[in-house]
Design an enzyme around this catalytic site. Structure first.
Site: not given
Ligand code: DGJ
Length: 718
Positions: A464, A534
Site C-alpha cells: 500500500d 477503496d
C-alpha cells in the site's frame, strides 16, 4: 514489421492493423508522417516547407525540440552549461533489432523476437547532445511503444528540465481529449471534451499518479463511439509525476506525455545519459472498444510477468480483513473471520493494516514491520500457521514507503524521511514518506520485509502507499540535484519491487495506494493486480471499473464483494449487483463474514466456486462494454476469443426488459445459466443466431440496483 528504407530516411512501423511512418527531411529533421490504419504505401510525401521564418511551427516533428522556432508548448528542455535551452537535432543513424528493447531499471512492455521488434533512431545536436529514440513494435497487439535515451556528448554538464516519453503531431484539429480523473474512492472517471486552441493537460505533482488523473489518455474523432471512430490511446509506463498534454494549434494537434517538468532537473555529466519512461500507443479505427482490447491483450501478454501471467492459473479468492476489522482485532477475531471465510469458499486470508507494533489507529508505527504481540501473541508466523491449519493460505499488508513520526524507525533514523531542512514536515494521514531515492533507506526496509516474508509461508503481499509526496528533499543529494528526487524515488520503488519478485517468484503481489492512486502500467510490470478503489459500492464500481477498463484489463482490477450499506457511500445494492462488479476483476471479499449465517455462507461459497470455475475466462477473455454506466446501470460481457463461452453482466433497473446486443460471434446453441436478483439460478438454451440478431433479452428486475449474471456456453451438440 519495421521498414527502414535503404536510404535510412524513411521508416514505417507496421502492426497487424496500423502503420506509423516517419521520414527525414532535407534539413535532417525527423518528421512524423502518419499514424493510422495499416498501409503499405511507402511514398514519402513530406509536408511542404513554408516561409523559412515560421515553418518549424507547422511541421510535424517526431521529437520536438525547443528554442529554434517551434513555438508549440515545449516538453523537451535541455539546458546547456551556457544557460541556453535549445536543440537542433538531426538524423544520424537508424538500426532495426529483433525483439523489443527493455529499459534498465524501468518497467517496459516486453516481447522477444519474433513477437517484438525495435527501431532505434539516433539524432544529434552538434552542441553536445544525442537523443536515441527507441520504438518497440508488438505487431499482434497493435502496440507501438516509445522511449528515449538522452546523452550528454558535450564537455560540460547539461541539465534536463523536461523529457517527453513520446510526442505525436496529428494533422487535424477536430479531436476530443479523453482523460481518466477523480478523487479518493472515485478514481478514473472518464471525461471527454473537444479540444480547443491551446494546451489542455492532466498530470500529477504528487510523486505518484494519484487519484486525480491517470497516466493514460486518448484522443479520438468527435464521432468515436464504443464501436466506431478513430482513437489514439496512450498509456505511460510510469508511476510518478507525469504530464499528458494535447495542444491544438494551426498545424493540428500535438499529443505528448512524459515526466512532469515541475521540480524536475536532471544533471548529466559529460558522457552520462538519461532514459525516459516508456509510452505505449494504440491506434484504433474501431472505436474505444477496439483500442481498449489492444491495450488489454498487450498488458496481459507483454507487460505482466511472473507466474500469474498465466491467466489460466487460479488466482486465490481472498478475504481482506480491512472492512471487517479495521484496526480493532485480536487473533481470535481474525481466526473467527478466517473460519467463516473458509466456509464461504475463500482460499486466502489477508491480514490488512493494524498488525504491527502498537498500530491501533493510523497515527503510529509505520516502519516497524514486526508483529504487535498484544494482538498476535504468537507473532505473524503463529497466526499464519493457524490460518494454514484452517486450510487457507495467508497474505499480509505492508506500506513500505511510509514512516510514522511516532515509530521506532523514525526515532532511530529521522533523516530517512523526506523532509525539507528548516521547514516543518507535513504529516498526511499522520505519516511521512521514506526517501526511497536512497539505497540505504531501501536496504533498511528490505531487511524488515525479507525477515517478515521469510518467517512463514506468506503467499500474497498487499503493498500500500497512502500519502502523496510532500517536503521533497533528499538529505543524500546536494542542492543542485534536488530536482532528481521525485524520479529517483520512483526508481527506488521499482528497484525494491523488482528485488521482491526476484526473491519471491511465487508471491502474489497486489499494489495499492489509498485505493487506486497508483494504477498504471508501471506498477503492473511488478504486480499482476492492483487494488482498484477503496469504494466497493456496486454503483460506484460501474463507473470506476468502466473508466479503468479503457486501458487496463479486468484481470488487473482488485474487486471485492463487500457489505451493505456500503462503508464509503452508504448505498444498498443487491448481492447480484455487487457480485457482478466484484466478479469482473480479481475476486475477493471485504466484509465481516462472521455476521453471516451458515446459509448465507453457503450462497457465497457458490459464488466463490463460480469465480474459480470461470476465472480463467474472466481474466483472459475479451471485454465488450455493452452499455456505458449512466449513473443508473451498466452492462458488459467477457467472451472467449472463439466465442465458445461468455459471461454477460448487467446492473441496474434501467436495463429492465431491454435486449443487450452481443458483439461477439455467437454461433450454434448456448446453454445459459442465469443468476439474477429476485430469482433462483435458472438454466435455458439460447440460440446463437438469435443472440446475434436480437441480443440477449433481460428480464424485469424489481429492485433499486439489481444485478444479472448470465454464463453462456456453446452447447457441444451445436
Ligand atoms: C488504503 C487501502 O486502500 C485499504 O484497502 C486499506 O489497506 C487501508 N489503506 C489500510 O490503511
Amino acid at each position: 514489421m519495421i521498414v527502414c528504407e535503404p536510404s535510412g530516411h524513411f521508416f514505417a512501423l507496421h502492426t497487424a492493423h496500423t502503420t506509423y511512418q516517419m521520414a527525414v527531411d532535407e534539413q535532417g529533421h525527423l518528421l512524423h508522417l502518419y499514424y493510422g490504419p495499416r498501409t503499405d504505401a511507402s511514398a514519402v510525401v513530406l509536408p511542404p516547407h513554408k516561409d523559412p521564418g515560421c515553418w518549424p511551427n507547422l511541421l510535424p516533428q517526431e521529437w520536438p525540440a525547443p528554442g529554434l522556432g517551434d513555438h508549440r508548448a515545449p516538453f523537451f528542455e535541455p539546458e546547456f552549461a551556457d544557460g541556453t535551452i535549445a536543440a537542433d537535432l538531426c538524423f544520424e543513424s537508424a538500426e532495426v533489432r529483433p525483439g523489443k528493447y527493455s529499459l534498465p531499471g524501468l518497467p517496459a512492455f516486453w516481447a522477444q523476437d519474433p513477437q517484438g521488434e525495435t527501431l532505434s533512431i539516433t539524432l544529434t545536436d552538434a552542441a553536445g547532445l544525442t537523443v536515441q529514440l527507441l520504438y518497440g513494435v508488438i505487431a499482434d497487439c497493435d502496440l507501438i511503444t516509445r522511449a528515449a535515451v538522452i546523452q550528454n556528448t558535450g564537455s560540460a554538464p547539461l541539465t534536463l528540465r523536461g523529457v517527453p516519453s513520446f510526442s505525436l503531431d496529428l494533422p487535424r484539429k477536430d479531436l476530443d481529449f479523453l482523460t481518466l480523473d477523480g478523487d479518493w474512492a472515485y478514481e478514473r472517471t472518464p471525461h471527454r471534451t473537444p479540444l480547443r486552441p491551446g494546451v489542455q493537460s492532466v498530470g500529477s505533482v504528487c510523486g505518484i499518479p494519484n487519484h486525480f488523473h491517470n497516466p493514460a489518455a486518448l484522443l479520438c474523432t468527435p464521432d468515436a463511439t464504443e464501436t466506431s471512430g478513430e482513437c489514439w490511446g496512450m498509456a505511460l509506463v510510469y508511476s510518478g509525476n507525469f504530464r499528458i498534454q494535447a495542444e491544438q494549434s494551426n498545424a493540428g494537434v500535438r499529443f505528448a506525455a512524459g515526466i512532469e517538468p515541475y521540480h524536475f532537473a536532471w544533471i548529466l555529466a559529460p558522457g552520462e545519459s538519461f532514459t525516459t519512461p516508456e509510452a505505449a500507443l494504440v491506434y484504433s479505427n474501431s472505436g474505444l472498444g477496439g483500442m481498449s482490447r489492444c491495450f488489454h491483450t498487450a498488458i496481459r501478454e507483454h507487460l505482466i510477468r511472473g507466474k500469474y501471467r498465466d491467466m489460466s492459473l487460479k488466482r486465490p479468492v481472498l478475504i481482506n480483513s480491512w472492512e471487517a476489522c479495521y484496526f480493532t482485532f485480536d487473533e481470535e477475531k481474525l481466526l473467527a473471520l478466517a473460519r467463516a471465510a473458509k466456509q464461504s469458499g475463500v482460499d486466502l486470508f489477508v491480514l490488512d493494516d493494524g498488525w504491527f507494533k502498537g498500530r491501533n489507529d493510523d497515527t503510529t508505527s509505520l516502519g516497524d514491520w514486526a508483529a504487535d504481540t498484544a494482538k498476535l501473541p504468537g507473532g505473524v508466523d503463529g497466526l499464519c500457521r493457524k490460518i494454514n491449519d484452517l486450510g487457507l493460505d495467508f497474505g499480509i499488508w505492508v506500506e513500505p514507503e511510509a514512516i510514522s513520526p511516532d515509530s521506532e524507525l523514525f526515532r532511530a533514523h529521522s533523516d530517512w524521511a523526506l523532509q525539507i531542512p528548516g521547514r516543518a514536515t507535513l504529516p498526511i494521514r499522520h505519516q511521512y514518506t521514506l526517501d526511497f531515492s536512497r539505497d540505504d533507506v531501501r536496504e533498511g526496509i528490505w531487511q524488515q520485509l525479507t525477515a517478515l516474508l521469510d518467517s512463514c509461508p506468506i503467499r500474497y503481499l498487499k503493498w500500500d502507499m497512502n500519502r502523496s509526496l510532500a517536503n521533497v528533499y533528499s538529505a543524500a543529494l546536494p542542492a543542485a540535484r534536488q530536482g532528481e528526487v521525485y524520479h529517483r524515488y520512483v526508481l527506488g520503488v521499482y528497484d525494491l519491487q523488482q528485488r521482491l519478485i526476484d526473491r519471491y517468484p511465487d508471491l502474489l503481489l497486489e499494489n495499492c495506494a489509498g485505493g487506486g492512486a497508483r494504477f498504471d502500467c508501471g506498477m503492473l510490470y511488478y504486480s499482476p493486480q492492483i487494488w482498484t478503489s477503496d469504494n466497493t459500492d456496486a454503483l460506484s464500481r460501474l463507473t470506476i471499473q468502466y473508466g479503468t477498463s479503457l486501458f487496463y484489463p479486468p484481470c488487473t482490477m482488485g474487486a471485492h464483494y463487500s457489505a451493505v450499506p456500503n462503508h464509503v457511500t452508504g448505498h444498498v445494492s443487491d448481492p447480484q449487483a455487487r457480485m457482478a462488479a466484484a466478479l469482473s476483476g480479481t475476486f475477493g471479499y471485504e466484509l465481516d463474514l462472521t455476521a453471516y449465517s451458515q446459509d448465507q455462507r453457503a450462497e457465497l461459497r457458490e459464488w466463490s466456486a463460480f469465480y474459480q470455475e470461470h476465472g480463467a475466462l474472466i481474466r483472459s477473455g475479451t471485454l465488450y462494454r455493452l452499455c456505458p454506466p449512466d449513473g443508473f446501470g451498466s452492462a458488459w460481457a467477457i467472451a472467449a476469443p472463439d466465442s465458445s463461452q461468455a459471461i454477460v453482466f448487467a446492473v441496474g433497473a434501467v436495463l429492465d426488459g431491454r435486449s443487450l446486443p452481443l458483439p461477439f460471434a455467437a454461433q450454434g446453441c448456448y446453454e445459459a445459466e442465469i443468476r439474477q436478483t429476485g430469482a433462483e439460478t435458472s438454466r435455458c438454451v439460447q440460440d446463437g443466431e438469435a443472440l446475434r440478431a436480437h441480443g440477449l433479452p433481460l428480464p424485469n428486475l424489481h429492485s433499486t440496483l439489481p444485478g444479472y449474471i448470465c454464463y453462456l456456453k456453446r452447447s457441444s451438440h451445436s
